[in-house]
Design a protein around this motif. Structure first.
Motif, PDB file in Angstrom:
ATOM      1  N   LEU A  48       0.880  -1.124  -0.024  1.00  0.00           N
ATOM      2  CA  LEU A  48      -0.112  -0.150   0.016  1.00  0.00           C
ATOM      3  C   LEU A  48       0.768   1.351   0.017  1.00  0.00           C
ATOM      4  O   LEU A  48       1.961   1.408   0.622  1.00  0.00           O
ATOM      5  CB  LEU A  48      -0.913  -0.187   1.318  1.00  0.00           C
ATOM      6  CG  LEU A  48      -2.024  -1.074   1.525  1.00  0.00           C
ATOM      7  CD1 LEU A  48      -2.455  -0.979   2.858  1.00  0.00           C
ATOM      8  CD2 LEU A  48      -2.803  -1.407   0.177  1.00  0.00           C
ATOM      9  N   ARG A  49       0.361   2.183  -0.892  1.00  0.00           N
ATOM     10  CA  ARG A  49       0.833   3.683  -0.608  1.00  0.00           C
ATOM     11  C   ARG A  49       0.353   4.456   0.467  1.00  0.00           C
ATOM     12  O   ARG A  49      -0.352   3.862   1.117  1.00  0.00           O
ATOM     13  CB  ARG A  49       0.573   4.601  -1.911  1.00  0.00           C
ATOM     14  CG  ARG A  49       0.915   3.859  -3.277  1.00  0.00           C
ATOM     15  CD  ARG A  49       0.263   4.672  -4.271  1.00  0.00           C
ATOM     16  NE  ARG A  49      -0.909   5.280  -4.032  1.00  0.00           N
ATOM     17  CZ  ARG A  49      -2.151   4.648  -4.686  1.00  0.00           C
ATOM     18  NH1 ARG A  49      -2.069   3.344  -4.940  1.00  0.00           N
ATOM     19  NH2 ARG A  49      -3.364   5.184  -4.209  1.00  0.00           N
ATOM     20  N   PRO A  70      -7.298  -0.007   1.716  1.00  0.00           N
ATOM     21  CA  PRO A  70      -7.748  -0.975   1.103  1.00  0.00           C
ATOM     22  C   PRO A  70      -9.068  -1.213   1.100  1.00  0.00           C
ATOM     23  O   PRO A  70      -9.903  -0.958   2.050  1.00  0.00           O
ATOM     24  CB  PRO A  70      -7.045  -2.344   1.628  1.00  0.00           C
ATOM     25  CG  PRO A  70      -6.671  -1.785   2.950  1.00  0.00           C
ATOM     26  CD  PRO A  70      -6.486  -0.317   3.015  1.00  0.00           C
ATOM     27  N   SER A 130     -12.373   0.006   3.678  1.00  0.00           N
ATOM     28  CA  SER A 130     -13.241   0.924   3.181  1.00  0.00           C
ATOM     29  C   SER A 130     -14.874   0.500   3.004  1.00  0.00           C
ATOM     30  O   SER A 130     -15.713   1.223   3.030  1.00  0.00           O
ATOM     31  CB  SER A 130     -12.818   1.496   2.114  1.00  0.00           C
ATOM     32  OG  SER A 130     -12.916   0.859   1.012  1.00  0.00           O
ATOM     33  N   GLU A 183      -3.209   5.015   1.620  1.00  0.00           N
ATOM     34  CA  GLU A 183      -3.979   4.413   0.753  1.00  0.00           C
ATOM     35  C   GLU A 183      -4.982   3.403   1.748  1.00  0.00           C
ATOM     36  O   GLU A 183      -4.269   2.703   2.614  1.00  0.00           O
ATOM     37  CB  GLU A 183      -3.415   3.487  -0.053  1.00  0.00           C
ATOM     38  CG  GLU A 183      -4.141   2.206  -1.009  1.00  0.00           C
ATOM     39  CD  GLU A 183      -3.370   1.450  -1.909  1.00  0.00           C
ATOM     40  OE1 GLU A 183      -4.017   0.498  -2.613  1.00  0.00           O
ATOM     41  OE2 GLU A 183      -2.228   1.727  -1.851  1.00  0.00           O
ATOM     42  N   LYS A 210     -10.768   6.875   6.480  1.00  0.00           N
ATOM     43  CA  LYS A 210      -9.779   7.680   6.354  1.00  0.00           C
ATOM     44  C   LYS A 210      -9.704   8.941   7.077  1.00  0.00           C
ATOM     45  O   LYS A 210      -8.842   9.330   7.689  1.00  0.00           O
ATOM     46  CB  LYS A 210      -9.675   8.096   4.805  1.00  0.00           C
ATOM     47  CG  LYS A 210      -8.236   8.706   4.332  1.00  0.00           C
ATOM     48  CD  LYS A 210      -7.964   8.674   2.915  1.00  0.00           C
ATOM     49  CE  LYS A 210      -6.634   9.168   2.515  1.00  0.00           C
ATOM     50  NZ  LYS A 210      -6.367   9.042   1.273  1.00  0.00           N
TER      51      LYS A 210
END
Length: 127
Positions: free
Chosen positions: A55-56, A61, A65, A59, A92
């Protein structure tokens, strides 16, 4: 185990739901190996051919989410500072809000229903 529904078998390694017909392994996992009252372990699913998620920073996943998550915030000593239940659509923003508190070092995300451990969220190395 053979996956018979989706969602329902979240792979802890790949951070994605296994597909119907895939083989997953259900095993115990120490996910909070700390010297505090919050030391914890629990069951996790791992796909037979799991590939580790890459993952960045920032980010989230889909596995996270798309679910209601239990979010647990810990300090540097492994002591819980905050615990809440958050919809995946709001996760987030909630993570950013928690990391505004300088005492919080990391978060653990669990599925709110079954309580299975999903992942650890660390502060970005911006300090």
């Amino acid at each position: 185990m053979t996956v018979d529904s989706k969602p329902g078998f979240p792979c802890r390694i790949g951070l994605a739901d296994a597909e119907i017909g895939e083989t997953v392994i259900l095993l115990p996992f120490v996910h909070h190996d700390v010297d505090s009252p919050y030391r914890a372990s629990g069951p996790i699913f791992v796909r037979e051919d799991a590939i580790e998620a890459d993952l960045r920073v920032g980010e989230v996943p889909e596995l996270v989410s798309s679910r209601t998550m239990s979010v647990r915030a810990y300090d540097k000593n492994g002591m819980m500072i905050d615990g809440s239940v958050v919809s995946g659509a709001e996760i987030k923003d909630h993570i950013e809000k928690l990391f505004a508190d300088p005492r919080i070092e990391y978060l653990h995300l669990h599925s709110a229903g079954a309580g299975c451990y999903s992942c650890k969220v660390e502060r970005a190395a911006l300090r």
